[in-house]
Design a protein around this motif. Structure first.
Motif, short mmCIF file in Angstrom:
data_model
loop_
_atom_site.label_atom_id
_atom_site.label_comp_id
_atom_site.label_asym_id
_atom_site.label_seq_id
_atom_site.Cartn_x
_atom_site.Cartn_y
_atom_site.Cartn_z
N ILE A 2 0.83 -1.20 0.00
CA ILE A 2 0.00 0.00 0.00
C ILE A 2 0.87 1.25 0.00
O ILE A 2 0.59 2.21 -0.73
CB ILE A 2 -0.96 -0.02 1.21
CG1 ILE A 2 -1.94 -1.17 1.06
CG2 ILE A 2 -1.71 1.29 1.32
CD1 ILE A 2 -2.83 -1.38 2.25
N GLY A 5 2.32 1.84 -3.38
CA GLY A 5 1.29 2.39 -4.25
C GLY A 5 1.09 3.88 -4.03
O GLY A 5 0.94 4.65 -4.99
N ILE A 25 -2.25 3.13 -8.50
CA ILE A 25 -3.65 2.79 -8.24
C ILE A 25 -3.82 1.28 -8.13
O ILE A 25 -4.49 0.77 -7.23
CB ILE A 25 -4.58 3.36 -9.34
CG1 ILE A 25 -4.60 4.88 -9.24
CG2 ILE A 25 -5.98 2.79 -9.24
CD1 ILE A 25 -5.32 5.56 -10.38
N ILE A 26 -3.19 0.54 -9.04
CA ILE A 26 -3.29 -0.92 -9.01
C ILE A 26 -2.71 -1.48 -7.72
O ILE A 26 -3.32 -2.34 -7.07
CB ILE A 26 -2.60 -1.53 -10.25
CG1 ILE A 26 -3.37 -1.18 -11.51
CG2 ILE A 26 -2.44 -3.04 -10.11
CD1 ILE A 26 -2.66 -1.52 -12.80
N LEU A 28 -2.37 0.04 -4.85
CA LEU A 28 -3.23 0.42 -3.74
C LEU A 28 -4.43 -0.51 -3.63
O LEU A 28 -4.78 -0.96 -2.54
CB LEU A 28 -3.73 1.85 -3.91
CG LEU A 28 -2.86 2.94 -3.31
CD1 LEU A 28 -3.42 4.31 -3.66
CD2 LEU A 28 -2.77 2.79 -1.82
N VAL A 29 -5.06 -0.80 -4.75
CA VAL A 29 -6.25 -1.67 -4.74
C VAL A 29 -5.88 -3.08 -4.31
O VAL A 29 -6.54 -3.67 -3.45
CB VAL A 29 -6.94 -1.66 -6.13
CG1 VAL A 29 -8.01 -2.72 -6.21
CG2 VAL A 29 -7.50 -0.29 -6.41
N VAL A 30 -4.82 -3.63 -4.88
CA VAL A 30 -4.40 -4.99 -4.53
C VAL A 30 -3.99 -5.06 -3.06
O VAL A 30 -4.36 -5.99 -2.34
CB VAL A 30 -3.26 -5.47 -5.46
CG1 VAL A 30 -2.66 -6.77 -4.96
CG2 VAL A 30 -3.77 -5.64 -6.88
N ALA A 32 -4.99 -3.12 -0.61
CA ALA A 32 -6.17 -2.98 0.24
C ALA A 32 -6.97 -4.28 0.30
O ALA A 32 -7.43 -4.68 1.36
CB ALA A 32 -7.05 -1.85 -0.28
N VAL A 33 -7.12 -4.95 -0.84
CA VAL A 33 -7.86 -6.22 -0.85
C VAL A 33 -7.15 -7.26 0.00
O VAL A 33 -7.78 -7.97 0.80
CB VAL A 33 -8.04 -6.72 -2.31
CG1 VAL A 33 -8.52 -8.15 -2.34
CG2 VAL A 33 -9.00 -5.82 -3.05
#
Length: 51
Positions: A2, A5, A25-26, A28-30, A32-33
């Motif tokens: 994170i 990212g 962005i990618i 951060l999303v990965v 966070a998941v």
């Protein structure tokens, strides 16, 4: 993941490089998941925590 990212997002914004922005962005999303799944106690890829 994170934090990396976030760094890429800031660098992409400041340097106006869209590739860094998209990668940020990618990540951060990965990140966070994976953090949410790890906090829920669900192991992903054999690991319960991703740091």
């Amino acid at each position: 993941m994170i934090i990396l990212g976030l760094i890429l997002l800031v660098l992409g914004f400041l340097l106006k490089i869209s590739l860094l922005w998209i990668l940020g962005i990618i990540l951060l999303v990965v990140g966070a998941v994976l953090a949410i799944l790890g906090a829920a106690g669900r192991a992903v890829g054999g690991r319960k925590h991703y740091f």
